[in-house]
Design an enzyme around this catalytic site. Structure first.
Site, PDB file in Angstrom:
ATOM      1  CG  ASN A  62      -2.185  -0.832   0.953  1.00 48.39           C
ATOM      2  OD1 ASN A  62      -2.419  -1.270  -0.166  1.00 48.39           O
ATOM      3  ND2 ASN A  62      -2.961  -1.065   1.988  1.00 48.39           N
ATOM      4  CD  GLU A 126      -5.380  -2.054  -4.094  1.00 48.95           C
ATOM      5  OE1 GLU A 126      -5.823  -3.169  -3.838  1.00 48.95           O
ATOM      6  OE2 GLU A 126      -4.899  -1.297  -3.210  1.00 48.95           O
ATOM      7  CD1 TRP A 218      -9.216  -6.042   7.804  1.00 48.01           C
ATOM      8  CD2 TRP A 218      -8.189  -4.817   9.372  1.00 48.01           C
ATOM      9  NE1 TRP A 218      -8.172  -5.375   7.203  1.00 48.01           N
ATOM     10  CE2 TRP A 218      -7.534  -4.610   8.128  1.00 48.01           C
ATOM     11  CE3 TRP A 218      -7.725  -4.136  10.504  1.00 48.01           C
ATOM     12  CZ2 TRP A 218      -6.434  -3.750   8.003  1.00 48.01           C
ATOM     13  CZ3 TRP A 218      -6.630  -3.286  10.374  1.00 48.01           C
ATOM     14  CH2 TRP A 218      -6.002  -3.107   9.126  1.00 48.01           C
ATOM     15  NE  ARG A 249     -10.087  -4.490   5.060  1.00 51.33           N
ATOM     16  CZ  ARG A 249      -9.690  -3.263   4.736  1.00 51.33           C
ATOM     17  NH1 ARG A 249     -10.550  -2.387   4.286  1.00 51.33           N
ATOM     18  NH2 ARG A 249      -8.426  -2.895   4.844  1.00 51.33           N
ATOM     19  CG  ASP A 351      -8.290  -8.445  -3.440  1.00 51.68           C
ATOM     20  OD1 ASP A 351      -7.136  -8.093  -3.130  1.00 51.68           O
ATOM     21  OD2 ASP A 351      -9.313  -7.813  -3.111  1.00 51.68           O
ATOM     22  CG  HIS A 388      -4.184   0.379   7.660  1.00 53.73           C
ATOM     23  ND1 HIS A 388      -5.138   1.145   7.028  1.00 53.73           N
ATOM     24  CD2 HIS A 388      -4.116  -0.771   6.942  1.00 53.73           C
ATOM     25  CE1 HIS A 388      -5.620   0.490   5.969  1.00 53.73           C
ATOM     26  NE2 HIS A 388      -5.012  -0.680   5.892  1.00 53.73           N
ATOM     27  CB  SER A 439       3.305  -4.390   4.442  1.00 54.98           C
ATOM     28  OG  SER A 439       3.183  -4.085   3.071  1.00 54.98           O
TER      29      SER A 439
HETATM   30  O1  SFD Z   1      -4.972  -3.372   2.447  1.00 58.09           O
HETATM   31  C1  SFD Z   1       5.252  -9.813  19.960  1.00 58.09           C
HETATM   32  N1  SFD Z   1      -1.765  -3.949   6.124  1.00 58.09           N
HETATM   33  C2  SFD Z   1      -1.478  -3.798   4.764  1.00 58.09           C
HETATM   34  N2  SFD Z   1      -0.342  -3.252   4.312  1.00 58.09           N
HETATM   35  C3  SFD Z   1      -0.031  -3.268   2.981  1.00 58.09           C
HETATM   36  O2  SFD Z   1       1.041  -2.780   2.582  1.00 58.09           O
HETATM   37  N3  SFD Z   1      -0.873  -3.836   2.059  1.00 58.09           N
HETATM   38  C4  SFD Z   1      -2.066  -4.409   2.416  1.00 58.09           C
HETATM   39  O3  SFD Z   1      -2.752  -4.985   1.567  1.00 58.09           O
HETATM   40  C5  SFD Z   1      -2.463  -4.304   3.800  1.00 58.09           C
HETATM   41  N4  SFD Z   1      -3.705  -4.753   4.272  1.00 58.09           N
HETATM   42  C6  SFD Z   1      -3.731  -5.278   5.571  1.00 58.09           C
HETATM   43  C7  SFD Z   1      -2.818  -4.793   6.535  1.00 58.09           C
HETATM   44  C8  SFD Z   1      -2.970  -5.213   7.870  1.00 58.09           C
HETATM   45  C9  SFD Z   1      -3.965  -6.140   8.195  1.00 58.09           C
HETATM   46  C10 SFD Z   1      -4.128  -6.559   9.606  1.00 58.09           C
HETATM   47  C11 SFD Z   1      -4.804  -6.668   7.181  1.00 58.09           C
HETATM   48  C12 SFD Z   1      -4.690  -6.227   5.882  1.00 58.09           C
HETATM   49  C13 SFD Z   1      -5.843  -7.690   7.502  1.00 58.09           C
HETATM   50  C14 SFD Z   1      -0.919  -3.249   7.103  1.00 58.09           C
HETATM   51  C15 SFD Z   1       0.382  -3.984   7.454  1.00 58.09           C
HETATM   52  O4  SFD Z   1       0.161  -5.337   7.639  1.00 58.09           O
HETATM   53  C16 SFD Z   1       0.984  -3.351   8.711  1.00 58.09           C
HETATM   54  O5  SFD Z   1       1.156  -1.979   8.423  1.00 58.09           O
HETATM   55  C17 SFD Z   1       2.340  -3.918   9.140  1.00 58.09           C
HETATM   56  O6  SFD Z   1       2.286  -5.317   9.257  1.00 58.09           O
HETATM   57  C18 SFD Z   1       2.797  -3.294  10.452  1.00 58.09           C
HETATM   58  O7  SFD Z   1       4.061  -3.810  10.802  1.00 58.09           O
HETATM   59  P1  SFD Z   1       4.506  -4.008  12.371  1.00 58.09           P
HETATM   60  O8  SFD Z   1       5.842  -4.616  12.342  1.00 58.09           O
HETATM   61  O9  SFD Z   1       4.289  -2.750  13.115  1.00 58.09           O
HETATM   62  O10 SFD Z   1       3.424  -5.082  12.944  1.00 58.09           O
HETATM   63  P2  SFD Z   1       3.260  -6.647  12.555  1.00 58.09           P
HETATM   64  O11 SFD Z   1       3.729  -6.913  11.160  1.00 58.09           O
HETATM   65  O12 SFD Z   1       1.845  -6.986  12.843  1.00 58.09           O
HETATM   66  O13 SFD Z   1       4.238  -7.407  13.565  1.00 58.09           O
HETATM   67  C19 SFD Z   1       4.041  -7.429  14.957  1.00 58.09           C
HETATM   68  C20 SFD Z   1       5.028  -8.427  15.536  1.00 58.09           C
HETATM   69  O14 SFD Z   1       5.078  -8.340  16.957  1.00 58.09           O
HETATM   70  C21 SFD Z   1       5.011  -9.657  17.520  1.00 58.09           C
HETATM   71  N5  SFD Z   1       4.505  -9.523  18.877  1.00 58.09           N
HETATM   72  N6  SFD Z   1       6.509 -10.285  20.068  1.00 58.09           N
HETATM   73  C22 SFD Z   1       7.002 -10.504  21.307  1.00 58.09           C
HETATM   74  N7  SFD Z   1       6.274 -10.274  22.444  1.00 58.09           N
HETATM   75  C23 SFD Z   1       4.988  -9.803  22.371  1.00 58.09           C
HETATM   76  N8  SFD Z   1       4.290  -9.583  23.511  1.00 58.09           N
HETATM   77  C24 SFD Z   1       4.436  -9.556  21.084  1.00 58.09           C
HETATM   78  N9  SFD Z   1       3.226  -9.105  20.638  1.00 58.09           N
HETATM   79  C25 SFD Z   1       3.294  -9.081  19.290  1.00 58.09           C
HETATM   80  C26 SFD Z   1       4.119 -10.408  16.529  1.00 58.09           C
HETATM   81  O15 SFD Z   1       4.233 -11.805  16.661  1.00 58.09           O
HETATM   82  C27 SFD Z   1       4.687  -9.896  15.216  1.00 58.09           C
HETATM   83  O16 SFD Z   1       5.872 -10.569  14.892  1.00 58.09           O
HETATM   84  S1  SFD Z   1      -5.122  -3.924   3.743  1.00 58.09           S
HETATM   85  O17 SFD Z   1      -6.265  -4.856   3.716  1.00 58.09           O
HETATM   86  O18 SFD Z   1      -5.318  -2.928   4.710  1.00 58.09           O
HETATM   87  P1  AMP Z   2      -7.937  -1.064   2.090  1.00 57.40           P
HETATM   88  O1  AMP Z   2      -8.038  -2.363   1.364  1.00 57.40           O
HETATM   89  O2  AMP Z   2      -9.253  -0.451   2.447  1.00 57.40           O
HETATM   90  O3  AMP Z   2      -6.958  -1.077   3.245  1.00 57.40           O
HETATM   91  O4  AMP Z   2      -7.314  -0.053   1.057  1.00 57.40           O
HETATM   92  C1  AMP Z   2      -6.032  -0.158   0.547  1.00 57.40           C
HETATM   93  C2  AMP Z   2      -5.568   1.213   0.226  1.00 57.40           C
HETATM   94  O5  AMP Z   2      -6.501   1.895  -0.607  1.00 57.40           O
HETATM   95  C3  AMP Z   2      -5.376   2.106   1.433  1.00 57.40           C
HETATM   96  O6  AMP Z   2      -4.299   2.951   1.112  1.00 57.40           O
HETATM   97  C4  AMP Z   2      -6.675   2.871   1.495  1.00 57.40           C
HETATM   98  O7  AMP Z   2      -6.555   4.109   2.146  1.00 57.40           O
HETATM   99  C5  AMP Z   2      -7.009   3.051   0.029  1.00 57.40           C
HETATM  100  N1  AMP Z   2      -8.448   3.097  -0.249  1.00 57.40           N
HETATM  101  C6  AMP Z   2      -9.372   2.131  -0.012  1.00 57.40           C
HETATM  102  N2  AMP Z   2     -10.582   2.516  -0.410  1.00 57.40           N
HETATM  103  C7  AMP Z   2     -10.458   3.752  -0.921  1.00 57.40           C
HETATM  104  C8  AMP Z   2     -11.359   4.713  -1.503  1.00 57.40           C
HETATM  105  N3  AMP Z   2     -12.649   4.463  -1.618  1.00 57.40           N
HETATM  106  N4  AMP Z   2     -10.830   5.883  -1.892  1.00 57.40           N
HETATM  107  C9  AMP Z   2      -9.530   6.155  -1.751  1.00 57.40           C
HETATM  108  N5  AMP Z   2      -8.642   5.304  -1.227  1.00 57.40           N
HETATM  109  C10 AMP Z   2      -9.081   4.122  -0.812  1.00 57.40           C
END
Ligand code: SFD
Ligand code: AMP
Length: 641
Positions: A62, A126, A218, A249, A351, A388, A439
């Site tokens: 993203n 995207e 989520w 979602r 997807d 996020h 990510s």
């Molecule tokens: O679009 C301990 N995110 C998405 N990012 C993208 O780039 N593209 C996407 O398509 C994304 N989508 C998405 C995303 C997140 C989620 C939940 C969904 C879908 C369903 C966001 C990214 O995933 C997010 O920004 C990053 O992963 C953040 O990285 P970080 O490192 O801050 O968190 P992490 O990856 O979740 O890792 C956490 C770690 O900590 C560990 N942990 N370890 C030791 N002791 C403890 N007590 C701990 N508690 C946690 C975990 O095990 C893990 O290793 S979209 O749909 O939004």
């Molecule tokens: P999402 O799957 O909702 O996490 O969206 C992935 C990426 O697209 C994130 O950067 C969102 O902010 C962006 N996004 C999702 N829906 C929209 C929308 N309707 N308009 C603009 N950006 C969006």
């Protein structure tokens, strides 16, 4: 009670967590560690290959600025993030990540991540900032790179060790303590610098899926507020604790919508076929200047949808069939249109299969054919995910070169990404006010924090002073729930019903009930008020008292106990911050009924807080929002911001 062995690990740099930010930190730190003879140690509660938010894979990256194309600038990205967060963002941090993120994405590709390409060999976008990927194995690929880098530099990693608390030497962090979730072992990590990257938090609020669906949310159920607790307990200044994230979602299995809205240009409607983004557009004028920015901020998109839900116009539908048909119709002939239709169908399924497999299963189970009929979407429950479209996390120092006269005193105090606690760094969800990292940006921020933390170790290369009395005290505190259970379990015949203790599930349910009803959860339609918050905080105080009586039957439950305690501190910071900010700035995330409008004059500012663990007291404060480019300030004030 069973004996616990204490394992002491001495290291230079400790990375807590094994997710995107931690893996980025491991890769970068290992590079510098080799040059400086520094030892790097990573510790994850799970197995790095499949831990954290990316465990199931992702279907998009993203954050990609695409600087080489000349179409986008860092400034464009910073503007996008600031607008999406209704004006509240640390521009220096966002820019710091944005200027390095493309190189991270190129590394991912080099390590084997398949990024979609068009016929000319260019990345398939995207949306403006997002790239499509075949990302089922995304985390495995990134984890492999991190482990290889650590191995090459003589570093090490520990898996299935749950970190509970920071180790402190006065105001300085000197490592972390935790326990194995499989063996009777306490781990004491002594470090010269520590990076916190343990993700955000889910299940602070009651989720929509309860009972048989519990755990399907989520946000991944295993991220439970460890980063927030660690930094709060260490005494670090926290920011944006009120800025929760509620994604929209596909209903019940939480499949992503980004590809539908951005790639397929789909429209969402209410049950009567009205596009709420158009029919409710007048509402946007109440939230200026952000109501009229493009793209419309995520919380306002939510809000326009919620208005229809509150008016009884649900269910809300993603019009998948219309979107697919519209794209196929653009084909020059019937044969190509048919091929395109098949391609789109398979992309729609992929997807989900790349990122949220359960949504594909739910579609299959409920006979959904996206090319034939629409699917329900809804606003999920509130999550804490600063990487996020939320913003909660620790307040960290920005890079020196991105400061100007206005920002230098506020946003810079030395090592980039260091919190206000000496030797304690944060990245990814653990660092606040720098949303839209996602990510790739989280991995990038991990790299930035690691380079800076290594520099800290080089400059302060003295062994950490760890007081044994503190370790003993924490060890007893961590293991107490096991002891409590053993001591009282025979007082009743059902181990769940016992006047002497509270089990972790009961503790979590109570926390969720408080947050749901008093802090604007799903049942309250995300609405709260000063009076509700005050009552909720009182009830949370009683829960805190009862936490002393948590009981664990085994190591797994011990982890559940500490997860719930971690979430409770996240909840506390959240309620206090919503109460302190006397306005509603993010309708669609939360709405304060007693302060129902945006107040740019008084509240275009950060809400920060600090916890004093000795006194069990919080200090709330307002910090100014400053822009790194002066014209932005000018434009915003002209626009009433
Ligand atoms: O679009 C301990 N995110 C998405 N990012 C993208 O780039 N593209 C996407 O398509 C994304 N989508 C998405 C995303 C997140 C989620 C939940 C969904 C879908 C369903 C966001 C990214 O995933 C997010 O920004 C990053 O992963 C953040 O990285 P970080 O490192 O801050 O968190 P992490 O990856 O979740 O890792 C956490 C770690 O900590 C560990 N942990 N370890 C030791 N002791 C403890 N007590 C701990 N508690 C946690 C975990 O095990 C893990 O290793 S979209 O749909 O939004
Ligand atoms: P999402 O799957 O909702 O996490 O969206 C992935 C990426 O697209 C994130 O950067 C969102 O902010 C962006 N996004 C999702 N829906 C929209 C929308 N309707 N308009 C603009 N950006 C969006």
């Amino acid at each position: 009670m069973a004996e616990f062995e204490t394992v002491t690990v001495e290291t230079d740099l400790l990375i807590c967590g094994g997710g995107m930010a931690a893996c980025g930190a491991a890769v970068e730190a290992s590079y510098w560690a080799k040059k400086h003879g520094i030892k790097v140690t990573l510790v994850d509660k799970a197995a790095v290959d499949r831990s954290g938010a990316v465990a199931m894979g992702l279907s998009a990256i993203n954050q990609y600025i695409d600087l080489n194309s000349g179409n986008n600038t860092i400034r464009d990205y910073v503007d996008y993030v600031r607008n999406d967060l209704m004006g509240i963002t640390r521009e220096d941090l966002v820019a710091s990540i944005a200027r390095h993120v493309d190189s991270t994405v190129h590394l991912f590709e080099k390590w084997g991540l398949p990024i979609w390409k068009d016929e000319q060999g260019n990345y398939v976008h995207e949306g403006r900032w997002q790239l499509m990927i075949n990302g089922e194995s995304y985390k495995v690929i990134v984890a492999e790179a991190a482990k290889n880098a650590l191995a090459e530099a003589g570093g090490e990693y520990y898996e299935r060790v749950f970190i509970t608390h920071p180790l402190m030497d006065g105001q300085k962090c000197v490592g972390a303590i935790g326990f194995s979730v499989r063996e009777n072992k306490i781990y004491v990590f002594k470090a010269k610098a520590t990076i916190v990257a343990m993700g955000g938090a889910v299940h602070v609020f009651k989720p929509r899926s309860t009972g048989e669906g519990f755990g399907r949310s989520w946000y991944p159920p295993f991220n439970s507020g460890a980063s927030a607790f660690f930094t709060i307990w260490a005494g670090a200044e926290m920011t944006c604790q009120e800025v929760r994230f509620i994604p929209v979602r596909f209903k019940d299995a939480y499949g992503p919508v980004g590809a539908w809205f951005l790639l397929f240009k789909s429209v969402a409607t209410n049950a009567y076929g009205d596009n709420y983004m158009q029919t409710n557009a007048a509402e946007l004028d109440k939230w200026l200047p952000y109501g009229r920015v493009k793209p419309c901020p995520a919380n306002l998109r939510n809000w326009l949808m919620m208005l229809d839900v509150m008016e009884g116009k649900a269910p809300i539908y993603m019009q998948t069939a219309d979107a697919i048909k519209r794209i196929a119709e653009q084909a020059p002939d019937e044969k190509t249109a048919k091929r395109k239709l098949r391609e789109l169908e398979s992309e729609a399924w992929e997807d989900f299969l790349d990122m949220t497999i359960s949504q594909a299963i739910l579609w299959a189970a409920t006979n959904v054919e996206p090319e034939k009929r629409p699917s329900e979407i809804m606003a999920c429950d509130p999550y804490f995910i600063g990487s996020h479209s939320g913003a909660s996390g620790a307040w960290v120092s920005g890079p020196e070169d991105l400061q100007n006269e206005a920002t230098r005193d506020e946003y810079f105090w030395g090592y980039t990404n260091m919190t206000t606690v000496d030797a304690l760094f944060a990245a990814g969800d653990a660092s606040g006010a720098s949303s839209h990292k996602f990510s790739s940006g989280s991995f990038t921020e991990g790299r930035i924090a690691a380079k800076s933390a290594v520099a800290y170790v080089v400059d302060h290369n003295e062994p950490p002073t760890v007081d044994q009395a503190q370790v003993d005290e924490l060890k007893a505190k961590i293991l107490k729930p096991l002891e409590t259970f053993q001591q009282h379990k025979d007082a009743t015949t059902d181990p769940d019903i016992n006047p002497n203790y509270i089990r972790p599930k009961q503790h979590m349910y109570r926390l969720q009930k408080i947050m749901d009803e008093y802090a604007g959860g799903v049942s309250a339609q995300f609405k709260t008020s000063d009076k509700l918050l005050e009552k909720g905080m009182e009830l949370l105080g009683y829960l805190k008292e009862d936490s002393e009586k948590l009981a664990a039957q085994n190591l797994h439950e011990l982890m559940r106990c500490w997860e719930s305690v971690h979430r409770m501190y996240q909840a506390d910071a959240h309620m206090r911050s919503i109460l302190f900010r006397e306005e509603t700035r993010w309708p669609g995330y939360y709405f304060r009924s007693d302060k129902p409008s945006i107040d740019n004059k008084n509240w275009l500012a950060f809400v920060n807080c600090v916890y004093d663990r000795d006194k069990d007291e919080w200090t709330m404060m307002k910090k100014p929002v400053k822009y790194i480019v002066a014209e932005v300030e000018q434009q915003l004030s002209e626009a009433g911001g």
